[in-house]
Design an enzyme around this catalytic site. Structure first.
Site, PDB file in Angstrom:
ATOM      1  N   GLU A  34       7.900   5.090  -0.532  1.00 30.94           N
ATOM      2  CA  GLU A  34       7.728   3.806  -1.224  1.00 30.94           C
ATOM      3  C   GLU A  34       7.271   2.736  -0.243  1.00 30.94           C
ATOM      4  O   GLU A  34       7.801   2.655   0.870  1.00 30.94           O
ATOM      5  CB  GLU A  34       9.077   3.415  -1.844  1.00 30.94           C
ATOM      6  CG  GLU A  34       8.965   2.790  -3.193  1.00 30.94           C
ATOM      7  CD  GLU A  34       8.390   3.751  -4.241  1.00 30.94           C
ATOM      8  OE1 GLU A  34       7.177   3.668  -4.501  1.00 30.94           O
ATOM      9  OE2 GLU A  34       9.144   4.557  -4.785  1.00 30.94           O
ATOM     10  N   SER A 130      -0.072  -0.073 -16.011  1.00 31.84           N
ATOM     11  CA  SER A 130      -1.398  -0.673 -15.767  1.00 31.84           C
ATOM     12  C   SER A 130      -2.386   0.363 -15.211  1.00 31.84           C
ATOM     13  O   SER A 130      -3.520   0.456 -15.690  1.00 31.84           O
ATOM     14  CB  SER A 130      -1.308  -1.921 -14.887  1.00 31.84           C
ATOM     15  OG  SER A 130      -0.669  -1.628 -13.696  1.00 31.84           O
ATOM     16  N   ASP A 174      -0.622   4.634  -7.284  1.00 33.60           N
ATOM     17  CA  ASP A 174      -0.459   4.723  -8.739  1.00 33.60           C
ATOM     18  C   ASP A 174      -1.708   5.307  -9.385  1.00 33.60           C
ATOM     19  O   ASP A 174      -1.640   6.240 -10.193  1.00 33.60           O
ATOM     20  CB  ASP A 174      -0.186   3.342  -9.341  1.00 33.60           C
ATOM     21  CG  ASP A 174       1.068   2.714  -8.765  1.00 33.60           C
ATOM     22  OD1 ASP A 174       1.819   3.420  -8.077  1.00 33.60           O
ATOM     23  OD2 ASP A 174       1.285   1.511  -8.996  1.00 33.60           O
TER      24      ASP A 174
HETATM   25  C1  GLA Z   1       3.454  -0.414  -6.667  1.00 33.21           C
HETATM   26  C2  GLA Z   1       2.027  -0.374  -6.154  1.00 33.21           C
HETATM   27  C3  GLA Z   1       1.791   0.882  -5.310  1.00 33.21           C
HETATM   28  C4  GLA Z   1       2.864   1.048  -4.239  1.00 33.21           C
HETATM   29  C5  GLA Z   1       4.259   0.868  -4.827  1.00 33.21           C
HETATM   30  C6  GLA Z   1       5.335   0.866  -3.782  1.00 33.21           C
HETATM   31  O1  GLA Z   1       3.683   0.624  -7.583  1.00 33.21           O
HETATM   32  O2  GLA Z   1       1.116  -0.396  -7.221  1.00 33.21           O
HETATM   33  O3  GLA Z   1       0.504   0.832  -4.747  1.00 33.21           O
HETATM   34  O4  GLA Z   1       2.654   0.165  -3.178  1.00 33.21           O
HETATM   35  O5  GLA Z   1       4.364  -0.322  -5.594  1.00 33.21           O
HETATM   36  O6  GLA Z   1       5.434   2.113  -3.189  1.00 33.21           O
END
Ligand code: GLA
Length: 394
Positions: A34, A130, A174
């Protein structure tokens, strides 16, 4: 259900049922890794079986009509093909509109289309609703206009839309998980090189349980961009003495030697980025050798690091994981996604799932004052066109 949604499409836009095509993109859950993606480290997400459906048909009109069953109060949003810039009045439709604007630079969007969206991911829960609508739109526009763009490119375009058009400075995790997901597999992705490996998600007598704090989380106005900026500033300092491209290249041992170059806050943030990257690589190895106990231990360490060093958890996420850690059926539990609210991801023994939901839910409500929600996750495939009803999981 597919039939019913097509009927709703026709009621909204008219036309013939046989002209409607159906596209899907999943949500995602991150198992570990994360706040490492924009730091050039590793992540280990998987795509979910829930996501966003797009029912679409090309037209001869010089405009696009967007409708979402999830936002009926917004009605049909009509956008002219000559005016594709961001418009706050278009609310949720800015996500697909941004995608069309990006495609218009790459291929000829010579006429419009009608699209009806339906999503079954809870919004704003950190499960990437999203990225899901972005990729659902990407595979749809790619197919309707025969653009022939490869999935990895669609992933990059979607991230760019999120960064430049929507204005959220997210990393690539994501969009990558949503575009490239594979049934019953997690993806180990190196976010610096974009090399990746699918790892079979063999959980034996356990399942992934997602718990939603039901605390809404606004990525754009949260401390997300600030965390990113702190890491970038720290990287610039470290690069004066070390040959590294990103924090993903840094080891814990190197960090120890160079700590003094960083401010106390930078030290904490970088420590998270570095240790989380190391944990993610170790967790992938543990998963491959079937050592779920070690995987669960690394999930716990990940949460503690996100709580103490990166400071992105908050009372709600902490309450949910602390209750989970106490439960006899829990193998691992941590926050997932950006933090500050949203969801936790838990690996729980199947026979204990009902009592897990009951006990963790009760403890959470006692501490926080409102209910959490629980979903037993199924790991699904990436963004695609849906050709048969049985491929829909509604
Ligand atoms: C969000 C962002 C990702 C990533 C996470 C944390 O989901 O969209 O790109 O940085 O937070 O891991």
């Amino acid at each position: 259900m597919i039939k019913q949604l097509k009927t709703e499409f026709l009621a909204r836009f008219g036309g013939r049922e046989e002209d409607i095509r159906v596209f899907f993109a999943p949500g995602r859950v991150n198992l570990i890794g994360e706040h490492t993606d924009y730091n050039g480290g590793h992540v280990l997400p998987c795509a979910l079986h829930i996501g966003t459906y797009a029912f679409a048909r090309k037209t001869d009109h010089p405009f696009i009509r967007f409708y979402s069953k999830n936002f009926p109060e917004k009605g049909v949003i009509t956008v002219s093909l000559d005016e594709l810039s961001y418009d706050a009045a278009h609310s949720w439709a800015n996500y697909p509109k941004g995608m069309v604007a990006a495609f218009a630079e790459l291929c000829s969007i010579d006429s419009g289309f009608d699209v009806f969206y339906y999503g079954n991911i809870p919004n704003g829960a950190g499960l990437s609703s999203s990225a899901s609508i972005e990729l659902a739109t990407a595979v749809m526009v790619n197919a309707l206009y025969s653009a022939g763009i490869e999935m990895l490119e669609l992933v990059k375009i979607s991230q760019k839309v999120e960064n430049k058009y929507i204005g959220v400075n997210c990393g690539i995790m994501d969009q990558f998980a949503v575009g490239m997901g594979k049934w019953d597999h997690a993806i180990l992705l190196n976010c610096q090189t974009l090399t990746y490996r699918y790892l079979p998600l063999v959980l034996n007598d356990c399942s992934i349980v997602i718990a939603n704090t039901n605390k809404q989380r606004g990525l754009a106005d949260s401390a997300y961009n600030e965390r990113r900026a702190t890491c970038e500033a720290a990287l610039a300092k470290l690069r004066q003495v070390l040959k590294i491209q990103s924090l993903g290249d840094l080891t814990s041992a190197q960090l120890e030697q160079c700590q003094h170059l960083l401010s106390p806050i930078e030290q904490k943030r970088v420590r998270h980025a570095v240790t989380e990257n190391e944990r993610t690589m170790e967790a992938a190895e543990a998963l491959e050798r079937g050592d779920l106990a070690r995987f669960g231990e690394l999930m716990k360490q990940s949460h503690l690091s996100l709580c103490n060093d990166y400071e992105v958890t908050g009372a709600e996420l902490d309450a949910l994981v602390e209750a989970a850690w106490k439960h006899e059926g829990t193998i691992g539990a941590r926050m997932t996604g950006a933090g500050f609210g949203g969801c936790t991801v838990n690996i729980v023994k199947d026979e204990h799932i009902p009592s897990f939901i009951e006990q963790v839910g009760r403890e959470y409500k006692q501490k926080i004052g409102y209910e959490a929600s629980f979903y037993v996750a199924k790991i699904g495939g990436g963004a695609r066109e849906i050709k048969e009803e049985k491929e829909m999981v509604l």
